[in-house]
Design an enzyme around this catalytic site. Structure first.
Site, PDB file in Angstrom:
ATOM      1  N   ASP A   7      32.939 -19.266 -24.091  1.00 36.74           N
ATOM      2  CA  ASP A   7      31.880 -20.072 -24.678  1.00 36.74           C
ATOM      3  C   ASP A   7      31.487 -19.471 -26.019  1.00 36.74           C
ATOM      4  O   ASP A   7      31.199 -18.275 -26.099  1.00 36.74           O
ATOM      5  CB  ASP A   7      30.678 -20.097 -23.728  1.00 36.74           C
ATOM      6  CG  ASP A   7      29.719 -21.221 -24.060  1.00 36.74           C
ATOM      7  OD1 ASP A   7      30.133 -22.197 -24.720  1.00 36.74           O
ATOM      8  OD2 ASP A   7      28.548 -21.136 -23.656  1.00 36.74           O
TER       9      ASP A   7
ATOM     10  N   HIS B 107      21.257 -24.158 -33.644  1.00 38.72           N
ATOM     11  CA  HIS B 107      20.998 -23.628 -32.307  1.00 38.72           C
ATOM     12  C   HIS B 107      20.770 -22.114 -32.341  1.00 38.72           C
ATOM     13  O   HIS B 107      19.804 -21.604 -31.749  1.00 38.72           O
ATOM     14  CB  HIS B 107      22.167 -23.955 -31.373  1.00 38.72           C
ATOM     15  CG  HIS B 107      22.098 -23.275 -30.043  1.00 38.72           C
ATOM     16  ND1 HIS B 107      21.147 -23.582 -29.097  1.00 38.72           N
ATOM     17  CD2 HIS B 107      22.850 -22.276 -29.495  1.00 38.72           C
ATOM     18  CE1 HIS B 107      21.314 -22.815 -28.029  1.00 38.72           C
ATOM     19  NE2 HIS B 107      22.333 -22.013 -28.247  1.00 38.72           N
TER      20      HIS B 107
ATOM     21  N   GLU C  20      22.996 -27.133 -21.795  1.00 43.68           N
ATOM     22  CA  GLU C  20      23.480 -26.995 -23.165  1.00 43.68           C
ATOM     23  C   GLU C  20      24.555 -28.053 -23.376  1.00 43.68           C
ATOM     24  O   GLU C  20      25.551 -28.095 -22.651  1.00 43.68           O
ATOM     25  CB  GLU C  20      24.042 -25.589 -23.421  1.00 43.68           C
ATOM     26  CG  GLU C  20      22.987 -24.505 -23.286  1.00 43.68           C
ATOM     27  CD  GLU C  20      23.386 -23.154 -23.898  1.00 43.68           C
ATOM     28  OE1 GLU C  20      24.590 -22.883 -24.003  1.00 43.68           O
ATOM     29  OE2 GLU C  20      22.466 -22.393 -24.259  1.00 43.68           O
TER      30      GLU C  20
ATOM     31  N   GLU D  14      27.630 -29.407 -25.066  1.00 41.53           N
ATOM     32  CA  GLU D  14      28.718 -28.756 -25.788  1.00 41.53           C
ATOM     33  C   GLU D  14      29.976 -29.611 -25.753  1.00 41.53           C
ATOM     34  O   GLU D  14      30.108 -30.527 -24.948  1.00 41.53           O
ATOM     35  CB  GLU D  14      29.040 -27.394 -25.155  1.00 41.53           C
ATOM     36  CG  GLU D  14      27.838 -26.468 -25.012  1.00 41.53           C
ATOM     37  CD  GLU D  14      28.210 -25.030 -24.704  1.00 41.53           C
ATOM     38  OE1 GLU D  14      29.410 -24.679 -24.806  1.00 41.53           O
ATOM     39  OE2 GLU D  14      27.299 -24.262 -24.363  1.00 41.53           O
TER      40      GLU D  14
ATOM     41  N   ASP E  69      26.783 -26.701 -20.227  1.00 47.19           N
ATOM     42  CA  ASP E  69      26.707 -25.283 -19.869  1.00 47.19           C
ATOM     43  C   ASP E  69      25.316 -25.022 -19.291  1.00 47.19           C
ATOM     44  O   ASP E  69      24.408 -24.565 -19.990  1.00 47.19           O
ATOM     45  CB  ASP E  69      26.955 -24.462 -21.138  1.00 47.19           C
ATOM     46  CG  ASP E  69      26.827 -22.976 -20.907  1.00 47.19           C
ATOM     47  OD1 ASP E  69      27.106 -22.524 -19.798  1.00 47.19           O
ATOM     48  OD2 ASP E  69      26.438 -22.265 -21.864  1.00 47.19           O
TER      49      ASP E  69
ATOM     50  N   ARG F  39      17.388 -19.767 -17.972  1.00 43.11           N
ATOM     51  CA  ARG F  39      16.872 -18.999 -19.114  1.00 43.11           C
ATOM     52  C   ARG F  39      16.127 -17.748 -18.717  1.00 43.11           C
ATOM     53  O   ARG F  39      16.147 -16.750 -19.450  1.00 43.11           O
ATOM     54  CB  ARG F  39      15.963 -19.889 -19.964  1.00 43.11           C
ATOM     55  CG  ARG F  39      16.622 -21.106 -20.548  1.00 43.11           C
ATOM     56  CD  ARG F  39      17.787 -20.754 -21.451  1.00 43.11           C
ATOM     57  NE  ARG F  39      18.362 -21.965 -22.041  1.00 43.11           N
ATOM     58  CZ  ARG F  39      19.500 -21.980 -22.722  1.00 43.11           C
ATOM     59  NH1 ARG F  39      20.202 -20.861 -22.900  1.00 43.11           N
ATOM     60  NH2 ARG F  39      19.959 -23.109 -23.214  1.00 43.11           N
TER      61      ARG F  39
ATOM     62  N   GLN G 112      18.761 -15.231 -17.583  1.00 35.81           N
ATOM     63  CA  GLN G 112      19.506 -14.833 -18.788  1.00 35.81           C
ATOM     64  C   GLN G 112      18.707 -13.857 -19.661  1.00 35.81           C
ATOM     65  O   GLN G 112      19.241 -12.843 -20.123  1.00 35.81           O
ATOM     66  CB  GLN G 112      19.840 -16.094 -19.582  1.00 35.81           C
ATOM     67  CG  GLN G 112      20.657 -15.854 -20.858  1.00 35.81           C
ATOM     68  CD  GLN G 112      20.843 -17.155 -21.669  1.00 35.81           C
ATOM     69  OE1 GLN G 112      20.465 -18.240 -21.231  1.00 35.81           O
ATOM     70  NE2 GLN G 112      21.428 -17.029 -22.845  1.00 35.81           N
TER      71      GLN G 112
ATOM     72  N   LYS H  50      24.430 -17.995 -16.451  1.00 34.35           N
ATOM     73  CA  LYS H  50      25.385 -19.044 -16.809  1.00 34.35           C
ATOM     74  C   LYS H  50      26.419 -19.301 -15.714  1.00 34.35           C
ATOM     75  O   LYS H  50      26.957 -20.405 -15.631  1.00 34.35           O
ATOM     76  CB  LYS H  50      26.163 -18.619 -18.067  1.00 34.35           C
ATOM     77  CG  LYS H  50      25.305 -18.313 -19.285  1.00 34.35           C
ATOM     78  CD  LYS H  50      24.882 -19.591 -19.972  1.00 34.35           C
ATOM     79  CE  LYS H  50      24.285 -19.302 -21.334  1.00 34.35           C
ATOM     80  NZ  LYS H  50      24.093 -20.556 -22.097  1.00 34.35           N
TER      81      LYS H  50
ATOM     82  N   THR I  60      29.209 -24.819 -14.615  1.00 33.44           N
ATOM     83  CA  THR I  60      29.479 -25.434 -15.914  1.00 33.44           C
ATOM     84  C   THR I  60      30.151 -26.771 -15.600  1.00 33.44           C
ATOM     85  O   THR I  60      31.163 -26.795 -14.904  1.00 33.44           O
ATOM     86  CB  THR I  60      30.438 -24.559 -16.749  1.00 33.44           C
ATOM     87  OG1 THR I  60      29.881 -23.244 -16.864  1.00 33.44           O
ATOM     88  CG2 THR I  60      30.655 -25.151 -18.137  1.00 33.44           C
TER      89      THR I  60
ATOM     90  N   GLU J 166      15.244 -25.430 -26.743  1.00 32.16           N
ATOM     91  CA  GLU J 166      14.931 -25.762 -28.142  1.00 32.16           C
ATOM     92  C   GLU J 166      14.028 -26.991 -28.229  1.00 32.16           C
ATOM     93  O   GLU J 166      13.083 -27.022 -29.011  1.00 32.16           O
ATOM     94  CB  GLU J 166      16.223 -26.044 -28.910  1.00 32.16           C
ATOM     95  CG  GLU J 166      17.127 -24.841 -29.089  1.00 32.16           C
ATOM     96  CD  GLU J 166      18.490 -25.288 -29.594  1.00 32.16           C
ATOM     97  OE1 GLU J 166      18.674 -25.357 -30.818  1.00 32.16           O
ATOM     98  OE2 GLU J 166      19.368 -25.588 -28.755  1.00 32.16           O
TER      99      GLU J 166
END
Lengths: 367, 367
Positions: free
Chosen positions: B99, B106, B167, B169, B199, B203, B206, B219, B223, B322
């Protein structure tokens, strides 16, 4: 003998132009298991199908092989192939590869070297076994030459790695998968065995790239493992190190998974370090519990490694960056040469014994 | 039509109790390729054997399918299976999963949120496409429920993730391997196609774990990817973003690998963001060059992803952390509800179009 019936590691071998198949090391020979046991699972070119059978099958096979090599040796010896007639292959197909960071002494040393102005140990270190995913596709068998990687060494600077290093580690090989979404069961239900592992490291590439998402190209060029996987069942176990603070429930130890393994690091035929696995802080059952507590599933062939094994003494450090303190205090070799990091042509060999049991060695030459 | 002969993504499907096999999406049907083309490579339960054939075979097959679906449609239509009669599977066996972190917007947003007292961008960010290895074994196909992970949320605290995020992607799927020890060739020789990718990210887990070795359990629980892999050949290309400083030679662009893809993030049926892939800083040819410059080899089935796609505007952000600024500014949904992070039962769907071409969507519900 050091490769007797109390040892019996598994590997994959081939003879002449024949297809690779599974064997067990006995003395200076390999026992051709498909021929000796009349079981096609051993005609596969990897340990994966056998490992997937699970713990009861592993134990039964081990006992059967022990019997064949003692009581039925006169019949069995026709299936023993001298080691010097075989080629040894990567013993299993690697699914996911995770590398941990379980030595308190190693983590402290690296912290002092990389982050001299902070606490040596990261804030989370004593609370969980830190780990990250490595590249499964570049795990190679002992004897494979290792090409010095090139890469970004710092901003705007590109070239061959100038700080090529090794990490002496133990790898744990998963046989039995776990269900996605749920934590795995006990270590002994999932893990088939162990292999010595050299996690080659490009320290300059790593130092420049690793913030904030961790090591990537500084590690992904090659990881070497022994051709022999020693069954977990064969290993002598000891209590793990005391842990303070007390780990959370999911990391609580339910048995003795400290391992009494004495590792040796040889550089160009000279013994340069003797890292003791008994000094590791986090035990393999804790690594497994942590790795799957979030529901991440295991697959047959998953490999997770301990991280560098370093003991508290200088001559027990499992990497050159620690042994030479990032190159500032080079090793003196017997022929008068010195080494800060690896030079082209250098050969590194890891050997290990576990209370008299010999583990398969892992060796590689830098080209 | 949006799934016409200019599109033709590949997937793996099954009907009733039959074994999974390779198909191409056309309109609201799947073309059974093994039957239509009389080629056993498509009877495999994954795209890997076909992808391994390489670029010329990919192009030839695409042209052949286009011909069959236009000139020979009366013959071919017997091999079209309505989508509502099939089950879609993971389209390829994932070898290694990497990844990246290629969106400037971002990375800047995350830097401001996670490291408010430092420069938002890490020192290396403009010099190389930062990446790390993820867990290949937990890549799942769209529609697979995602269990909320549990884990350490901070020192001594354990429980279900309280900050479950997504996420948005784009994933790049490798068909042709490269030689270990040497950099890979051009993108178009190795990469077969693209897939939308979510993904999923915990948080809180992480944030506590990621120093110093990067994201791991935050993570690795899941996925999700689309069941459809869109051939690289089908995608409209545009110039990449200007880059300053000038990248090192090995990262220099030799063609236009910006991609004009408009992504949409849907939460419980409501459009909450529209990240533009055209705003990405590092292009996929640069990701591939970086990933292999150290000699790391590619395998068929390797998957590398762009990292979260975020544009400069708030409504273009590709993650909830975000969009809600780490939960401090929740999203208001049409039914009066708000979301800081995902709740149980929430469904997230990523959709995308590339200049009129529709990519396969990826969807998942939190359980």
């Amino acid at each position: 003998m050091s490769w007797g019936v109390d040892n019996l590691p598994y590997g994959v071998f081939s003879r002449g132009g024949e297809a690779p198949r599974v064997g067990v090391r006995y003395g200076d020979s390999v026992l051709d298991l498909a021929a000796a046991l009349h079981d096609e699972v051993f005609a596969a070119p990897s340990l994966n199908p056998f490992m997937a059978r699970g713990r009861a099958a592993w134990s039964d096979t081990r006992r059967l092989v022990q019997t064949k090599l003692t009581e039925d040796l006169s019949v069995t010896e026709q299936h023993l192939v001298p080691l010097d007639q075989v080629r040894l292959h990567l013993p299993f197909e690697v699914a996911d590869y995770v590398d941990f960071y379980c030595s308190l002494d190693h983590a402290s040393n690296v912290g002092k070297i990389f982050r001299p102005n902070s606490e040596p140990l990261p804030a989370n270190w004593l609370h969980l076994p830190i780990g990250y995913h490595g590249r499964a596709g570049t795990v190679v068998v002992s004897g494979t030459p290792v090409r010095r990687p090139q890469g970004q060494l710092r901003a705007g600077e590109f070239g061959p790695c100038q700080k090529l290093d090794i990490e002496a580690e133990l790898g744990f090989v998963v046989g039995v998968p776990s269900r996605h979404g749920f934590p795995a069961g006990p270590l002994e239900e999932h893990v088939f065995g162990v292999t010595l592992l050299n996690d080659w490291s490009a320290r300059d590439i790593q130092a420049w790239e690793y913030v904030p998402l961790g090591p990537f190209l500084g590690k992904s060029f090659a990881t070497s493992i022994s051709p022999w996987v020693t069954p977990l069942e064969a290993l002598p176990r000891i209590p793990g190190r005391a842990q303070d603070p007390e780990p959370l429930d999911y990391l609580r130890r339910h048995g003795d998974w400290g391992l009494d393994i004495q590792v040796e690091v040889w550089l160009n035929g000279e013994l340069v370090s003797r890292p003791p696995y008994s000094s590791m802080y986090w035990t393999p059952d804790q690594m497994l519990a942590h790795m799957t507590v979030n529901g991440a599933s295991l697959r047959t062939g998953d490999l997770f490694a301990s991280g560098t094994i370093s003991g508290p003494e200088r001559e027990q450090r499992g990497s050159l960056i620690e042994l030479t303190w990032n190159g500032t205090d080079p090793i003196k070799l017997a022929d008068g040469q010195t080494r800060a990091f690896l030079q082209d042509g250098d050969t590194v060999t890891l050997r290990a014994t576990a209370a008299g049991l010999t583990l398969g060695e892992v060796s590689g030459t830098v080209v």
